[in-house]
Design a protein around this motif. Structure first.
Motif, PDB file in Angstrom:
ATOM      1  N   LYS A 182      18.056 113.181  16.958  1.00 55.35           N
ATOM      2  CA  LYS A 182      18.443 112.153  16.003  1.00 55.35           C
ATOM      3  C   LYS A 182      19.012 112.776  14.728  1.00 55.35           C
ATOM      4  CE  LYS A 182      16.622 107.917  14.013  1.00 55.35           C
ATOM      5  NZ  LYS A 182      15.444 107.046  13.858  1.00 55.35           N
TER       6      LYS A 182
ATOM      7  N   GLN B 182      22.538 114.044  15.391  1.00 58.12           N
ATOM      8  CA  GLN B 182      23.497 112.940  15.469  1.00 58.12           C
ATOM      9  C   GLN B 182      23.864 112.430  14.069  1.00 58.12           C
ATOM     10  OE1 GLN B 182      21.556 110.135  18.015  1.00 58.12           O
ATOM     11  NE2 GLN B 182      22.256 111.119  19.920  1.00 58.12           N
ATOM     12  N   LYS B 183      22.872 112.307  13.198  1.00 56.28           N
ATOM     13  CA  LYS B 183      23.139 111.874  11.829  1.00 56.28           C
ATOM     14  C   LYS B 183      24.059 112.851  11.115  1.00 56.28           C
ATOM     15  CE  LYS B 183      19.199 109.112  10.309  1.00 56.28           C
ATOM     16  NZ  LYS B 183      18.074 109.063   9.355  1.00 56.28           N
TER      17      LYS B 183
ATOM     18  N   GLU C  18      26.261 114.949  12.476  1.00 54.07           N
ATOM     19  CA  GLU C  18      27.612 114.839  13.045  1.00 54.07           C
ATOM     20  C   GLU C  18      28.331 113.600  12.509  1.00 54.07           C
ATOM     21  OE1 GLU C  18      29.621 116.672  15.053  1.00 54.07           O
ATOM     22  OE2 GLU C  18      28.165 118.282  14.726  1.00 54.07           O
ATOM     23  N   LYS C  19      27.608 112.495  12.436  1.00 54.67           N
ATOM     24  CA  LYS C  19      28.188 111.254  11.943  1.00 54.67           C
ATOM     25  C   LYS C  19      28.632 111.411  10.489  1.00 54.67           C
ATOM     26  CE  LYS C  19      27.215 106.323  12.156  1.00 54.67           C
ATOM     27  NZ  LYS C  19      26.204 105.298  12.433  1.00 54.67           N
ATOM     28  N   ARG C  20      27.790 112.024   9.680  1.00 55.61           N
ATOM     29  CA  ARG C  20      28.117 112.246   8.272  1.00 55.61           C
ATOM     30  C   ARG C  20      29.315 113.182   8.131  1.00 55.61           C
ATOM     31  NH1 ARG C  20      23.826 115.174   6.303  1.00 55.61           N
ATOM     32  NH2 ARG C  20      22.476 113.397   6.659  1.00 55.61           N
ATOM     33  N   LYS C  21      29.352 114.207   8.966  1.00 54.50           N
ATOM     34  CA  LYS C  21      30.453 115.173   8.916  1.00 54.50           C
ATOM     35  C   LYS C  21      31.786 114.514   9.267  1.00 54.50           C
ATOM     36  CE  LYS C  21      31.512 119.812  10.598  1.00 54.50           C
ATOM     37  NZ  LYS C  21      31.106 120.878  11.525  1.00 54.50           N
ATOM     38  N   SER C  22      31.799 113.686  10.322  1.00 50.83           N
ATOM     39  CA  SER C  22      33.045 113.024  10.718  1.00 50.83           C
ATOM     40  C   SER C  22      33.476 112.009   9.666  1.00 50.83           C
ATOM     41  CB  SER C  22      32.882 112.345  12.078  1.00 50.83           C
ATOM     42  OG  SER C  22      31.954 111.294  11.982  1.00 50.83           O
ATOM     43  N   TYR C  23      32.518 111.330   9.035  1.00 50.58           N
ATOM     44  CA  TYR C  23      32.833 110.364   7.980  1.00 50.58           C
ATOM     45  C   TYR C  23      33.490 111.076   6.800  1.00 50.58           C
ATOM     46  CZ  TYR C  23      32.058 107.365   3.929  1.00 50.58           C
ATOM     47  OH  TYR C  23      32.224 106.640   2.789  1.00 50.58           O
TER      48      TYR C  23
END
Length: 117
Positions: free
Chosen positions: A89, A92-93, A95-100
């Motif tokens: 988890k 995933q957070k 990676e999500k922050r990095k792509s944002y």
């Protein structure tokens, strides 16, 4: 003329130049941190008193280490090991922050203000 008067040059703010000022012959006087005039004979005594109060101006290293040890939690500390689900988890957070942030940075390329034609 028991005390000699000295001529001292002092900066005058209103006249914006140095002027001669006659001082009273206050000799053997010093000024402490608060601006009070004290006898210069008393200054070394102040230092010795400070040294005794502060134990030489240093703090014992062992005392500092003891303070740090006591701050840490004992048996009440929560389990430091994470489960596989928690690690997944967290990744995933991240990676999500990095792509944002990458997507957000693309919109800011170009730099400076845009002018109308």
């Amino acid at each position: 003329a028991l005390t000699q008067k000295r001529k001292v040059h002092k900066w005058d703010l209103k006249k914006k130049k140095y002027i001669q000022v006659q001082t009273d012959g206050i000799t053997g006087k010093g000024v402490n941190e608060s601006g009070a005039r004290i006898s210069k004979k008393y200054v070394p005594q102040l230092y010795e008193k400070w040294m005794q109060k502060t134990h030489g101006g240093t703090v014992d290293i062992d005392k500092r280490k003891k303070g740090r040890e006591n701050k840490g939690g004992g048996d009440d500390a929560k389990d430091e090991l994470k489960s596989a689900a928690q690690i997944r988890k967290q990744r995933q957070k991240k990676e999500k922050r990095k792509s944002y942030l990458q997507h957000k940075a693309k919109g800011k390329q170009g730099g400076g203000k845009r002018r109308r034609k």
